[in-house]
Structure formats: C-alpha cells, structure tokens
Motif scaffolding. Structure first.
Motif, PDB file in Angstrom:
ATOM      1  N   CYS A 285       0.870  -1.175   0.000  1.00  9.57           N
ATOM      2  CA  CYS A 285       0.000   0.000   0.000  1.00  9.57           C
ATOM      3  C   CYS A 285       0.904   1.221   0.000  1.00  9.57           C
ATOM      4  CB  CYS A 285      -0.915  -0.011   1.208  1.00  9.57           C
ATOM      5  SG  CYS A 285      -1.880   1.504   1.425  1.00  9.57           S
ATOM      6  N   ALA A 286       1.026   1.855  -1.149  1.00 14.11           N
ATOM      7  CA  ALA A 286       1.893   3.022  -1.287  1.00 14.11           C
ATOM      8  C   ALA A 286       1.068   4.283  -1.103  1.00 14.11           C
ATOM      9  CB  ALA A 286       2.561   3.028  -2.654  1.00 14.11           C
ATOM     10  N   ALA A 287       1.567   5.170  -0.267  1.00 13.01           N
ATOM     11  CA  ALA A 287       0.823   6.385   0.057  1.00 13.01           C
ATOM     12  C   ALA A 287       1.489   7.617  -0.521  1.00 13.01           C
ATOM     13  CB  ALA A 287       0.711   6.532   1.574  1.00 13.01           C
ATOM     14  N   SER A 288       0.667   8.569  -0.889  1.00 13.52           N
ATOM     15  CA  SER A 288       1.144   9.879  -1.293  1.00 13.52           C
ATOM     16  C   SER A 288       0.201  10.919  -0.718  1.00 13.52           C
ATOM     17  CB  SER A 288       1.216  10.005  -2.814  1.00 13.52           C
ATOM     18  OG  SER A 288      -0.047   9.783  -3.387  1.00 13.52           O
ATOM     19  N   GLY A 289       0.739  12.109  -0.461  1.00 15.75           N
ATOM     20  CA  GLY A 289      -0.083  13.174   0.095  1.00 15.75           C
ATOM     21  C   GLY A 289      -0.209  13.132   1.605  1.00 15.75           C
ATOM     22  N   LEU A 290       0.402  12.141   2.237  1.00 17.82           N
ATOM     23  CA  LEU A 290       0.428  12.071   3.686  1.00 17.82           C
ATOM     24  C   LEU A 290       1.614  11.215   4.105  1.00 17.82           C
ATOM     25  CD1 LEU A 290      -0.690   9.004   4.065  1.00 17.82           C
ATOM     26  CD2 LEU A 290      -2.922  10.088   4.084  1.00 17.82           C
ATOM     27  N   THR A 291       1.953  11.298   5.385  1.00 19.53           N
ATOM     28  CA  THR A 291       3.099  10.554   5.912  1.00 19.53           C
ATOM     29  C   THR A 291       2.583   9.437   6.805  1.00 19.53           C
ATOM     30  OG1 THR A 291       4.463  12.556   5.855  1.00 19.53           O
ATOM     31  CG2 THR A 291       5.241  10.726   7.220  1.00 19.53           C
ATOM     32  N   LEU A 292       2.776   8.207   6.368  1.00 18.98           N
ATOM     33  CA  LEU A 292       2.209   7.067   7.083  1.00 18.98           C
ATOM     34  C   LEU A 292       2.760   6.923   8.497  1.00 18.98           C
ATOM     35  CD1 LEU A 292       2.053   4.327   4.312  1.00 18.98           C
ATOM     36  CD2 LEU A 292       0.248   5.865   5.113  1.00 18.98           C
ATOM     37  N   SER A 293       3.984   7.333   8.722  1.00 16.63           N
ATOM     38  CA  SER A 293       4.581   7.163  10.046  1.00 16.63           C
ATOM     39  C   SER A 293       3.863   7.986  11.115  1.00 16.63           C
ATOM     40  CB  SER A 293       6.062   7.540  10.010  1.00 16.63           C
ATOM     41  OG  SER A 293       6.226   8.887   9.618  1.00 16.63           O
ATOM     42  N   ASN A 294       3.056   8.963  10.695  1.00 21.81           N
ATOM     43  CA  ASN A 294       2.315   9.788  11.653  1.00 21.81           C
ATOM     44  C   ASN A 294       0.926   9.255  11.960  1.00 21.81           C
ATOM     45  OD1 ASN A 294       4.425  11.658  11.729  1.00 21.81           O
ATOM     46  ND2 ASN A 294       3.560  12.854  10.044  1.00 21.81           N
ATOM     47  N   LEU A 295       0.566   8.171  11.327  1.00 21.03           N
ATOM     48  CA  LEU A 295      -0.811   7.691  11.364  1.00 21.03           C
ATOM     49  C   LEU A 295      -0.897   6.229  11.790  1.00 21.03           C
ATOM     50  CD1 LEU A 295      -1.855   9.159   7.918  1.00 21.03           C
ATOM     51  CD2 LEU A 295      -2.463  10.100  10.156  1.00 21.03           C
ATOM     52  N   SER A 296      -2.111   5.837  12.132  1.00 18.51           N
ATOM     53  CA  SER A 296      -2.414   4.421  12.263  1.00 18.51           C
ATOM     54  C   SER A 296      -2.836   3.896  10.899  1.00 18.51           C
ATOM     55  CB  SER A 296      -3.547   4.212  13.267  1.00 18.51           C
ATOM     56  OG  SER A 296      -3.150   4.611  14.555  1.00 18.51           O
ATOM     57  N   MET A 297      -2.603   2.618  10.678  1.00 21.45           N
ATOM     58  CA  MET A 297      -2.915   2.007   9.386  1.00 21.45           C
ATOM     59  C   MET A 297      -3.670   0.709   9.596  1.00 21.45           C
ATOM     60  SD  MET A 297      -1.749   3.787   6.861  1.00 21.45           S
ATOM     61  CE  MET A 297      -1.893   2.513   5.600  1.00 21.45           C
ATOM     62  N   GLY A 298      -4.486   0.364   8.625  1.00 24.21           N
ATOM     63  CA  GLY A 298      -5.195  -0.890   8.710  1.00 24.21           C
ATOM     64  C   GLY A 298      -5.360  -1.540   7.350  1.00 24.21           C
ATOM     65  N   TRP A 299      -5.491  -2.857   7.365  1.00 21.80           N
ATOM     66  CA  TRP A 299      -5.895  -3.627   6.183  1.00 21.80           C
ATOM     67  C   TRP A 299      -7.259  -4.238   6.478  1.00 21.80           C
ATOM     68  CZ3 TRP A 299      -3.603  -3.934   1.489  1.00 21.80           C
ATOM     69  CH2 TRP A 299      -2.261  -3.536   1.370  1.00 21.80           C
ATOM     70  N   PHE A 300      -8.148  -4.122   5.521  1.00 18.18           N
ATOM     71  CA  PHE A 300      -9.473  -4.716   5.595  1.00 18.18           C
ATOM     72  C   PHE A 300      -9.663  -5.578   4.356  1.00 18.18           C
ATOM     73  CE2 PHE A 300     -11.830  -2.577   9.040  1.00 18.18           C
ATOM     74  CZ  PHE A 300     -10.876  -1.649   9.425  1.00 18.18           C
ATOM     75  N   ARG A 301     -10.699  -6.396   4.387  1.00 15.16           N
ATOM     76  CA  ARG A 301     -11.042  -7.170   3.212  1.00 15.16           C
ATOM     77  C   ARG A 301     -12.551  -7.295   3.103  1.00 15.16           C
ATOM     78  NH1 ARG A 301      -8.826 -13.168   5.134  1.00 15.16           N
ATOM     79  NH2 ARG A 301     -10.586 -13.695   6.505  1.00 15.16           N
ATOM     80  N   GLN A 302     -12.985  -7.514   1.871  1.00 17.83           N
ATOM     81  CA  GLN A 302     -14.417  -7.683   1.636  1.00 17.83           C
ATOM     82  C   GLN A 302     -14.618  -8.749   0.579  1.00 17.83           C
ATOM     83  OE1 GLN A 302     -16.540  -4.070   0.658  1.00 17.83           O
ATOM     84  NE2 GLN A 302     -18.462  -4.960   1.335  1.00 17.83           N
ATOM     85  N   ALA A 303     -15.311  -9.802   0.975  1.00 15.55           N
ATOM     86  CA  ALA A 303     -15.657 -10.881   0.067  1.00 15.55           C
ATOM     87  C   ALA A 303     -17.044 -10.602  -0.511  1.00 15.55           C
ATOM     88  CB  ALA A 303     -15.633 -12.211   0.795  1.00 15.55           C
ATOM     89  N   PRO A 304     -17.360 -11.183  -1.672  1.00 19.14           N
ATOM     90  CA  PRO A 304     -18.670 -10.955  -2.280  1.00 19.14           C
ATOM     91  C   PRO A 304     -19.806 -11.310  -1.331  1.00 19.14           C
ATOM     92  CG  PRO A 304     -17.215 -12.031  -3.830  1.00 19.14           C
ATOM     93  CD  PRO A 304     -16.488 -12.024  -2.516  1.00 19.14           C
ATOM     94  N   GLY A 305     -20.740 -10.394  -1.180  1.00 26.78           N
ATOM     95  CA  GLY A 305     -21.899 -10.644  -0.340  1.00 26.78           C
ATOM     96  C   GLY A 305     -21.650 -10.505   1.145  1.00 26.78           C
ATOM     97  N   LYS A 306     -20.448 -10.097   1.509  1.00 28.28           N
ATOM     98  CA  LYS A 306     -20.113  -9.952   2.928  1.00 28.28           C
ATOM     99  C   LYS A 306     -19.707  -8.522   3.242  1.00 28.28           C
ATOM    100  CE  LYS A 306     -18.648 -14.710   3.754  1.00 28.28           C
ATOM    101  NZ  LYS A 306     -17.585 -15.578   4.347  1.00 28.28           N
ATOM    102  N   GLU A 307     -19.749  -8.198   4.521  1.00 31.25           N
ATOM    103  CA  GLU A 307     -19.335  -6.870   4.946  1.00 31.25           C
ATOM    104  C   GLU A 307     -17.800  -6.785   4.977  1.00 31.25           C
ATOM    105  OE1 GLU A 307     -23.119  -5.627   7.776  1.00 31.25           O
ATOM    106  OE2 GLU A 307     -21.108  -5.803   8.626  1.00 31.25           O
ATOM    107  N   ARG A 308     -17.324  -5.558   4.887  1.00 32.85           N
ATOM    108  CA  ARG A 308     -15.888  -5.335   4.992  1.00 32.85           C
ATOM    109  C   ARG A 308     -15.447  -5.688   6.412  1.00 32.85           C
ATOM    110  NH1 ARG A 308     -13.510  -0.053   2.160  1.00 32.85           N
ATOM    111  NH2 ARG A 308     -14.841  -1.053   0.576  1.00 32.85           N
ATOM    112  N   GLU A 309     -14.344  -6.421   6.535  1.00 35.28           N
ATOM    113  CA  GLU A 309     -13.888  -6.853   7.846  1.00 35.28           C
ATOM    114  C   GLU A 309     -12.422  -6.518   8.072  1.00 35.28           C
ATOM    115  OE1 GLU A 309     -14.573 -11.075   8.034  1.00 35.28           O
ATOM    116  OE2 GLU A 309     -12.906 -11.554   6.688  1.00 35.28           O
TER     117      GLU A 309
END
Length: 123
Positions: free
Chosen positions: A22-46
């Motif tokens: 996950c490459a970021a631009s326009g902000l500095t990731l080291s200053n923030l919290s980060m997360g990975w989520f996923r979403q399968a067909p027919g399911k909510e993002r988790e």
C-alpha cells in the motif's frame, strides 16, 4: 491530494503466500495508524490487521499467525505478508489510514482508503 494505492494481489493456491503493498502519497504514514481490511462478495468489509504509529500491531483472529503487517517509512508504504493462505481469504483487500486514537477494528474510523486489490485463493 491523498492517495493510497494497493498492489500485489492475484491468484494463489491454498497454502501459498502473497505480499500486498500500500503506497501512500499526500500524507506521511509514520504519523498515522494504518489498517488492512477485506471484503468478500456478499459480505461486509472486515478488519484484517493494523498498527498504530508506535508500531503496536493488531490482527483479526482468523489471520493471526499467518499474516504480518509491516511498514517502510522511507518508502511511505505498508505491507501485508500473507502466508498459509486459505480459500476463505479470497476477497478484495483494502488499506486505510486513521488517526492515532482510532479503534483500528472499526472501518468507520478510517479516513482514507485505497481502491483495493483482489486476492483469490484456490483450493
């Protein structure tokens, strides 16, 4: 302009590995919290994994011991190493940023999202 761009998705066999970026631009990731989520067909993002700016990490039970989140501040990039993949890991995976006080497991507390990358695991 803030932009998060995921890459590294694709097709893997059960038991295999993939590494998402996950490459970021326009902000500095080291200053923030980060997360990975996923979403399968027919399911909510988790929630999948996340970390705070102090590098404390958090994982969903269904990926603990198999997935690892990490960050390269010099590249302003976050990674998700996925090992021992299972067919139930098939989903679109998203990275997102949140402020340092956010509940990392709550998607509503994230501010910026990438467009997602498809991960498909065959049995």
């Amino acid at each position: 302009q803030v932009q998060l761009v995921e890459s590294g998705g694709g097709l893997a066999q059960a038991g295999g590995s993939l590494r998402l970026s996950c490459a970021a631009s326009g902000l500095t990731l080291s200053n923030l919290s980060m997360g990975w989520f996923r979403q399968a067909p027919g399911k909510e993002r988790e929630f999948v994994a996340g970390f705070r700016r102090n590098y404390s990490t958090y994982y969903a039970d269904y990926v603990k011991g198999r997935f690892t989140i990490s960050r390269d501040n010099a590249k302003n990039t976050v990674y998700l190493q996925m090992n021992s993949l299972k067919p139930e890991d098939t989903a679109v995976y998203y990275c997102a940023t949140a402020n340092r006080w956010a509940d990392l497991r709550n998607a509503a507390e994230y501010d910026y999202w990438g467009q997602g990358t498809q991960v498909t695991v065959s049995s």
